[in-house]
Design an enzyme around this catalytic site. Structure first.
Site, PDB file in Angstrom:
ATOM      1  N   SER A   1       0.814  -1.218   0.000  1.00 40.45           N
ATOM      2  CA  SER A   1       0.000   0.000   0.000  1.00 40.45           C
ATOM      3  C   SER A   1       0.846   1.266   0.000  1.00 40.45           C
ATOM      4  CB  SER A   1      -0.999   0.065   1.158  1.00 40.45           C
ATOM      5  OG  SER A   1      -0.412   0.426   2.381  1.00 40.45           O
ATOM      6  N   CYS A   2       0.536   2.103  -0.947  1.00 39.42           N
ATOM      7  CA  CYS A   2       0.975   3.497  -1.028  1.00 39.42           C
ATOM      8  C   CYS A   2       2.357   3.742  -1.638  1.00 39.42           C
ATOM      9  CB  CYS A   2       0.921   4.191   0.318  1.00 39.42           C
ATOM     10  SG  CYS A   2      -0.717   4.263   1.039  1.00 39.42           S
TER      11      CYS A   2
END
Length: 392
Positions: A5-6
């Site tokens: 994530s991210c």
């Protein structure tokens, strides 16, 4: 949980065009989570005895806070990314390493993003805010609205009109790297190696005490506090390396459009699909000339390849962003047992976006044209998105 994530990016002159700093971030979160875009005006707080309620804990308030715009998961107080009226932008990443994640509720990394934006008018001051709060209150708590436990340490990319800072943490320990030119990105791994411009005063002694560093060889933060072979960090497959390659591919000619295209890139994994999805994106233009306003583009909807980046500028008398603000549910985060029933947090823009995608997908299916990702597909989507609003 698999560490995913991210991604957050920054490009500074001479890597950019027209003497600007360009900031960008994809927020990759659980695929059913709604992210809202909200604005909070500057405020003066006269009664400092009243504590500030963050996602899980209360902390001391400060006399003055700055105007901010946030892109945040709609269930919590903090934010995945945002900007303030002084041109400070912050995005955070989940990171893991040798230091165990604290299960106790404290400040989330997303709370620290918002607090840095509210309380600092430069990037380095925002770093000071975050590390001071980290020392006083710690970081911890579930970062997911649901039965899934998702906890992590945090790294931050903080930028303003003049410079950027990378701040990476392991529990209360941290290292920071100053970025004054060129490009830099962070992902879900510690990335500060031997270039350490600021650090927790006990960071090295703690690592030596734990047996992670012998005190003789050159100190490498990522290698010491995680399990990375940092000599291979720029060549091993992964989003961090792929993001670095994309930034360097356009180095010298980076514009806000370039940053949007990087955030839309699916082959690299930066535009994430699946159980974890790119639920919102942000790109900011930070001119080094203080007489020129900063412009912040936010999607407020999933998948930047199929979303429209909508501009926001800090001006006097801004009204609340009603179409991107989710319904509120009193104290839902604190209900016990937590998150048994997830409320419908879809705001108006999110609903219209879903309708537009359904129209687009149905039209493509009826024409028997396969959905092929294309760098300009978002332009077609914008037509359908506007049309869906007009016929509502």
């Amino acid at each position: 949980m698999e560490p995913c994530s991210c991604d957050t990016f920054v490009a500074l002159p001479p890597a950019t065009v027209n003497n600007r700093i360009i900031f960008g971030k994809n927020s990759d979160r659980p695929c059913d989570e709604v992210q809202e875009v909200v604005y909070f005006p500057a405020a003066v707080h006269d009664n400092l005895k009243e504590h500030l309620k963050c996602t899980y804990i209360e902390i001391d308030q400060v006399p003055e806070t700055y105007a901010i715009v946030l892109s945040r998961p709609a269930w919590l107080w903090g934010a995945e990314m945002g900007a303030n009226e002084h041109g400070v932008c912050i995005g955070n990443e989940a990171v893991w390493g040798r230091e165990e994640v604290c299960d106790e509720e404290a400040l989330l990394g997303m709370d620290l993003v918002r607090l840095g934006l509210e309380r600092a008018d430069t990037a380095e001051k925002a770093l000071n805010v975050i590390v001071d709060l980290l020392e006083k209150y710690g970081q911890g708590g579930n970062c997911s609205e649901g039965k899934m436990v998702f906890s992590y340490h945090n790294s931050f990319l903080i930028a303003d009109r003049n410079e950027a800072w990378v701040l990476e943490t392991a529990g209360k320990y941290w290292a920071a790297e100053k970025v004054q030119e060129g490009v830099r990105n962070i992902s879900n791994q510690l990335s500060i190696t031997t270039k350490i411009d600021r650090e927790h005063p006990d960071m090295r002694s703690y690592a030596k005490q734990k047996g992670w560093w012998d005190g003789k060889k050159e100190f490498d933060f990522a290698a010491t506090y995680s399990y990375l072979d940092t000599t291979k960090m720029m060549t091993s497959p992964g989003r961090y390396c792929e993001g670095y390659k994309l930034l360097n591919k356009h180095k010298g000619n980076i514009t806000f459009e370039t940053m949007m295209e990087i955030l839309r890139d699916k082959p690299s994994g930066i535009n994430m699909e699946g159980e974890f999805l790119t639920t919102a994106s942000m790109v900011s233009i930070l001119p080094q000339d203080s007489n020129v306003p900063c412009i912040h583009f936010l999607t407020g909807t999933p998948d930047p390849e199929r979303s429209v980046f909508k501009p926001f500028i800090f001006i006097p008398n801004i009204s609340q962003l009603l179409d991107t603000s989710s319904p509120t549910f009193e104290d839902s985060v604190k209900k016990k047992p937590q998150f048994n029933i997830k409320p419908d947090r879809r705001h108006l823009l999110y609903q219209k976006h879903q309708q537009a995608l359904e129209i687009l997908d149905n039209k493509e299916q009826s024409m028997r044209v396969p959905i092929v990702p294309h760098p300009r597909q978002h332009l077609l989507l914008s037509v359908f998105w506007i049309w869906a609003i007009l016929i509502e």
